[in-house]
Design an enzyme around this catalytic site. Structure first.
Site, mmCIF file in Angstrom:
data_model
loop_
_atom_site.group_PDB
_atom_site.id
_atom_site.type_symbol
_atom_site.label_atom_id
_atom_site.label_comp_id
_atom_site.label_asym_id
_atom_site.label_seq_id
_atom_site.Cartn_x
_atom_site.Cartn_y
_atom_site.Cartn_z
ATOM 1 N N PHE A 1 0.851 -1.196 0.000
ATOM 2 C CA PHE A 1 0.000 0.000 0.000
ATOM 3 C C PHE A 1 0.882 1.239 0.000
ATOM 4 O O PHE A 1 1.734 1.410 0.874
ATOM 5 C CB PHE A 1 -0.899 0.006 1.249
ATOM 6 C CG PHE A 1 -1.793 1.207 1.355
ATOM 7 C CD1 PHE A 1 -2.931 1.324 0.579
ATOM 8 C CD2 PHE A 1 -1.488 2.239 2.248
ATOM 9 C CE1 PHE A 1 -3.761 2.434 0.672
ATOM 10 C CE2 PHE A 1 -2.308 3.355 2.361
ATOM 11 C CZ PHE A 1 -3.443 3.455 1.574
ATOM 12 N N GLY A 2 0.669 2.102 -0.985
ATOM 13 C CA GLY A 2 1.409 3.357 -1.070
ATOM 14 C C GLY A 2 0.513 4.526 -0.718
ATOM 15 O O GLY A 2 -0.641 4.595 -1.174
ATOM 16 N N TYR A 3 1.032 5.443 0.110
ATOM 17 C CA TYR A 3 0.236 6.616 0.499
ATOM 18 C C TYR A 3 1.044 7.897 0.322
ATOM 19 O O TYR A 3 0.558 8.995 0.606
ATOM 20 C CB TYR A 3 -0.246 6.487 1.960
ATOM 21 C CG TYR A 3 0.900 6.360 2.930
ATOM 22 C CD1 TYR A 3 1.520 5.125 3.147
ATOM 23 C CD2 TYR A 3 1.405 7.478 3.597
ATOM 24 C CE1 TYR A 3 2.602 5.013 4.013
ATOM 25 C CE2 TYR A 3 2.476 7.373 4.453
ATOM 26 C CZ TYR A 3 3.071 6.138 4.656
ATOM 27 O OH TYR A 3 4.153 6.024 5.500
ATOM 28 N N GLY A 4 2.288 7.765 -0.131
ATOM 29 C CA GLY A 4 3.152 8.929 -0.347
ATOM 30 C C GLY A 4 3.586 8.959 -1.801
ATOM 31 O O GLY A 4 2.756 8.934 -2.709
ATOM 32 N N SER A 5 4.904 8.949 -1.996
ATOM 33 C CA SER A 5 5.386 9.006 -3.388
ATOM 34 C C SER A 5 4.932 7.783 -4.184
ATOM 35 O O SER A 5 4.805 7.851 -5.409
ATOM 36 C CB SER A 5 6.913 9.108 -3.418
ATOM 37 O OG SER A 5 7.482 7.985 -2.791
ATOM 38 N N GLU B 1 13.874 3.515 1.503
ATOM 39 C CA GLU B 1 13.225 4.195 2.630
ATOM 40 C C GLU B 1 13.993 4.000 3.924
ATOM 41 O O GLU B 1 13.411 3.959 4.997
ATOM 42 C CB GLU B 1 11.772 3.700 2.770
ATOM 43 C CG GLU B 1 10.944 3.860 1.520
ATOM 44 C CD GLU B 1 10.935 5.291 0.986
ATOM 45 O OE1 GLU B 1 11.201 6.230 1.758
ATOM 46 O OE2 GLU B 1 10.688 5.455 -0.226
HETATM 47 C C1 BEZ Z 1 4.566 5.476 0.264
HETATM 48 O O1 BEZ Z 1 3.583 4.864 0.623
HETATM 49 O O2 BEZ Z 1 4.593 6.110 -0.738
HETATM 50 C C2 BEZ Z 1 5.714 5.408 1.158
HETATM 51 C C3 BEZ Z 1 5.704 6.165 2.284
HETATM 52 C C4 BEZ Z 1 6.773 6.093 3.119
HETATM 53 C C5 BEZ Z 1 7.832 5.265 2.833
HETATM 54 C C6 BEZ Z 1 7.800 4.484 1.710
HETATM 55 C C7 BEZ Z 1 6.749 4.565 0.853
#
Ligand code: BEZ
Length: 177
Positions: free
Chosen positions: A6-10, A85
């Site tokens: 699951f991605g919530y950022g980049s 990360e």
């Molecule tokens: C993401 O979900 O995009 C993400 C957020 C923090 C660290 C790695 C990926």
């Protein structure tokens, strides 16, 4: 067997790993916040940018993208993400709800920055966060790009995130303090 991330950022707007499918999805009980410092992507040591992490909040829902990756690729992709990360994120396992009707939930991996990691910045007034974002750059580019691309991707999905949208508006404002 499939592996889900699951991605919530980049990862919402720039997934840089091979995946079989991508779905709009949410996780419950977590909010997305620009509370993690970035000294390796959107800032530099001594002058960190701000990127998102998840914080527990009862009743909250965080929207993002769920990626299914081939199980044969799983370890290699997870290792790559762990390396990417390494600035303070741990991998946790959560229920990921797929948005398409009738699809239910899958179990998958999510990256999460604990408040005890060395790059943790924590809460701050949104205009202060906006100022920090506007001045920060790192090896992956401008911190403003990260905020604006994330906000645009969430708007394209038609989902709500008051914290991200308010920050994006501040970051865009010409001459904001
Ligand atoms: C993401 O979900 O995009 C993400 C957020 C923090 C660290 C790695 C990926």
């Amino acid at each position: 067997m499939s592996v889900w991330i699951f991605g919530y950022g980049s990862l919402v707007w720039r997934p840089d790993f091979p995946h079989v499918e991508r779905r709009a999805a949410w996780i419950d009980g977590w909010s997305r916040r620009f509370w993690q410092g970035s000294t390796d992507h959107r800032g530099v040591p001594g002058d960190p940018g701000r990127v998102v992490t998840l914080v527990r909040e009862e009743g909250a829902r965080c929207w993002g993208s769920a990626y299914r990756i081939e199980s044969g690729n799983g370890e290699a992709i997870l290792d790559r993400l762990a390396h990417r990360e390494k600035g303070g994120y741990d991998r946790i396992t959560l229920d990921i709800h797929l948005a398409a009707p009738g699809e239910g939930a899958v179990t998958g991996f999510v990256y999460f920055a604990n408040p005890d990691n060395p790059n943790w910045l924590g809460p701050a007034p949104l205009p202060d966060i906006a100022r920090q974002v506007r001045r920060s750059h790192g090896p992956s580019g401008a911190n403003t790009e990260y905020v604006l691309q994330l906000a645009a991707a969430l708007r394209d999905m038609g989902v709500e995130d008051a914290h991200v949208f308010a920050l994006a508006d501040l970051v865009k404002e010409d001459g904001a303090p």
